[in-house]
Every structure is written in structure tokens, then in C-alpha cells.
Motif scaffolding. Structure first.
Motif, PDB file in Angstrom:
ATOM      1  N   ASP A   1      45.891  37.915  39.265  1.00  0.00           N
ATOM      2  CA  ASP A   1      45.548  36.519  38.995  1.00  0.00           C
ATOM      3  C   ASP A   1      44.830  36.344  37.666  1.00  0.00           C
ATOM      4  OD1 ASP A   1      46.730  35.794  41.379  1.00  0.00           O
ATOM      5  OD2 ASP A   1      44.840  35.627  42.475  1.00  0.00           O
ATOM      6  N   ALA A   2      44.165  37.384  37.186  1.00  0.00           N
ATOM      7  CA  ALA A   2      43.433  37.316  35.924  1.00  0.00           C
ATOM      8  C   ALA A   2      44.295  37.687  34.716  1.00  0.00           C
ATOM      9  CB  ALA A   2      42.212  38.232  35.981  1.00  0.00           C
ATOM     10  N   HIS A   3      45.537  38.095  34.953  1.00  0.00           N
ATOM     11  CA  HIS A   3      46.402  38.516  33.844  1.00  0.00           C
ATOM     12  C   HIS A   3      46.633  37.359  32.890  1.00  0.00           C
ATOM     13  CE1 HIS A   3      50.093  39.631  31.698  1.00  0.00           C
ATOM     14  NE2 HIS A   3      49.597  40.849  31.787  1.00  0.00           N
ATOM     15  N   ASP A   4      46.457  37.619  31.619  1.00  0.00           N
ATOM     16  CA  ASP A   4      46.621  36.599  30.588  1.00  0.00           C
ATOM     17  C   ASP A   4      47.989  36.776  29.944  1.00  0.00           C
ATOM     18  OD1 ASP A   4      45.918  34.492  28.916  1.00  0.00           O
ATOM     19  OD2 ASP A   4      45.131  35.855  27.388  1.00  0.00           O
ATOM     20  N   GLY A   5      48.900  35.881  30.223  1.00  0.00           N
ATOM     21  CA  GLY A   5      50.226  35.963  29.644  1.00  0.00           C
ATOM     22  C   GLY A   5      51.302  36.032  30.700  1.00  0.00           C
ATOM     23  N   PRO A   6      52.566  36.217  30.253  1.00  0.00           N
ATOM     24  CA  PRO A   6      53.686  36.259  31.192  1.00  0.00           C
ATOM     25  C   PRO A   6      53.770  37.594  31.921  1.00  0.00           C
ATOM     26  CG  PRO A   6      54.487  36.508  28.944  1.00  0.00           C
ATOM     27  CD  PRO A   6      53.012  36.263  28.854  1.00  0.00           C
TER      28      PRO A   6
ATOM     29  N   ARG B   1      48.767  45.567  50.463  1.00  0.00           N
ATOM     30  CA  ARG B   1      48.021  44.306  50.335  1.00  0.00           C
ATOM     31  C   ARG B   1      48.603  43.329  49.323  1.00  0.00           C
ATOM     32  NH1 ARG B   1      41.667  45.994  50.826  1.00  0.00           N
ATOM     33  NH2 ARG B   1      41.875  46.904  52.897  1.00  0.00           N
ATOM     34  N   LEU B   2      49.037  43.827  48.171  1.00  0.00           N
ATOM     35  CA  LEU B   2      49.508  42.895  47.149  1.00  0.00           C
ATOM     36  C   LEU B   2      50.748  42.141  47.636  1.00  0.00           C
ATOM     37  CD1 LEU B   2      48.908  41.761  44.374  1.00  0.00           C
ATOM     38  CD2 LEU B   2      50.404  43.527  43.405  1.00  0.00           C
ATOM     39  N   GLY B   3      51.689  42.855  48.217  1.00  0.00           N
ATOM     40  CA  GLY B   3      52.880  42.190  48.758  1.00  0.00           C
ATOM     41  C   GLY B   3      52.550  41.186  49.844  1.00  0.00           C
ATOM     42  N   ARG B   4      51.593  41.539  50.698  1.00  0.00           N
ATOM     43  CA  ARG B   4      51.197  40.612  51.761  1.00  0.00           C
ATOM     44  C   ARG B   4      50.531  39.369  51.166  1.00  0.00           C
ATOM     45  NH1 ARG B   4      53.617  44.216  52.764  1.00  0.00           N
ATOM     46  NH2 ARG B   4      55.081  42.588  52.251  1.00  0.00           N
ATOM     47  N   SER B   5      49.749  39.539  50.096  1.00  0.00           N
ATOM     48  CA  SER B   5      49.067  38.385  49.500  1.00  0.00           C
ATOM     49  C   SER B   5      50.057  37.384  48.917  1.00  0.00           C
ATOM     50  CB  SER B   5      48.058  38.832  48.443  1.00  0.00           C
ATOM     51  OG  SER B   5      48.706  39.242  47.254  1.00  0.00           O
TER      52      SER B   5
ATOM     53  N   PRO C   1      47.947  46.957  41.440  1.00  0.00           N
ATOM     54  CA  PRO C   1      46.685  46.320  41.064  1.00  0.00           C
ATOM     55  C   PRO C   1      46.200  45.435  42.206  1.00  0.00           C
ATOM     56  CG  PRO C   1      48.518  45.212  40.005  1.00  0.00           C
ATOM     57  CD  PRO C   1      49.083  46.400  40.728  1.00  0.00           C
ATOM     58  N   SER C   2      44.966  45.009  42.124  1.00  0.00           N
ATOM     59  CA  SER C   2      44.444  44.075  43.121  1.00  0.00           C
ATOM     60  C   SER C   2      44.984  42.680  42.833  1.00  0.00           C
ATOM     61  CB  SER C   2      42.916  44.042  43.072  1.00  0.00           C
ATOM     62  OG  SER C   2      42.490  43.420  41.869  1.00  0.00           O
ATOM     63  N   ARG C   3      44.918  41.826  43.822  1.00  0.00           N
ATOM     64  CA  ARG C   3      45.350  40.437  43.609  1.00  0.00           C
ATOM     65  C   ARG C   3      44.482  39.777  42.542  1.00  0.00           C
ATOM     66  NH1 ARG C   3      48.683  36.307  45.997  1.00  0.00           N
ATOM     67  NH2 ARG C   3      48.511  34.683  44.439  1.00  0.00           N
ATOM     68  N   ALA C   4      43.202  40.098  42.515  1.00  0.00           N
ATOM     69  CA  ALA C   4      42.310  39.522  41.496  1.00  0.00           C
ATOM     70  C   ALA C   4      42.751  39.938  40.094  1.00  0.00           C
ATOM     71  CB  ALA C   4      40.871  39.944  41.764  1.00  0.00           C
TER      72      ALA C   4
END
Length: 109
Positions: free
Chosen positions: A18-23, A65-69, A12-15
Motif C-alpha cells: 500500500d505504501a509503494h510509490d508508483g505503478p 496473508r497478502l493474497g487473502r488481503s 511483502p506485507s500489505r502495508a
């Protein structure tokens, strides 16, 4: 949720993360990585009883990208998030209790 068995290259994208709701736990690694393979039993043991925690298993490497972020440099790296915020991080975990302790920080009723 169950522990995810296979690494995916479709991150998934970093956005979105970051928008995930929950654990949420993001596990960065690679299927050929010896450290990653060795950690799988520990991760599965620690996740027992944490059915509400989503587990993403992301194949990492150069240009991913996700790992780098998240500034991932060693595998496996586990990122423990709650409502889009990083709460804990474990790099090359050596025991199930360390993983379970981090899970307890994000898996709140």
C-alpha cells in the motif's frame, strides 16, 4: 522493469504494498498452476514497453496473508496498483490486450 520470472514465497506485507510509490502489478499464482503457466507469454507480451511498472510475482495459497488481503480466489490474479491504490484487476486473463489496457491505466508519465 522486466517481468519477474519466478514466483516468490517471500511476499511483502500489505502495508509495504500500500505504501509503494508508483505503478505496481502483483501477480498471484503458483508455479504448478496450468492457468498461471498459460498466462506467462501473455503477461510478457503485455509488459513490453512498460518499463516503469514494477512486477511482483507472489506464490499464493492457503494461509498466505497478502493474497487473502486482496481476496484472491483464482489464479493467476493480476492486481494493477498506482501509488498504493488498486486500479484494475484481471483474473485468468485470456489475451495480452486486456493486460496491456490495465497496464496503460497505471503506467502514466
Amino acid at each position: 522493469m522486466e517481468v519477474t520470472a519466478d514466483y516468490t514465497t517471500n511476499a511483502p506485507s500489505r502495508a509495504e504494498v500500500d505504501a509503494h510509490d508508483g505503478p505496481l502489478v502483483i501477480e498471484f499464482g503458483a508455479p504448478w498452476c496450468g492457468h498461471c503457466r498459460a498466462a506467462q507469454a501473455l503477461i510478457a507480451t503485455a509488459f513490453a514497453g512498460h518499463h516503469q511498472v514494477r512486477h511482483l510475482k507472489i506464490e499464493d495459497g492457503p494461509g498466505r496473508r497478502l493474497g487473502r488481503s486482496f481476496q484472491v480466489t483464482l489464479w493467476p490474479t493480476l492486481i494493477f496498483m498506482h501509488h498504493g491504490q488498486e486500479i484494475a484487476r484481471l483474473v485468468r486473463p485470456g489475451d495480452a490486450e486486456a493486460i496491456a489496457a490495465a497496464l496503460r491505466q497505471i503506467d502514466t508519465p
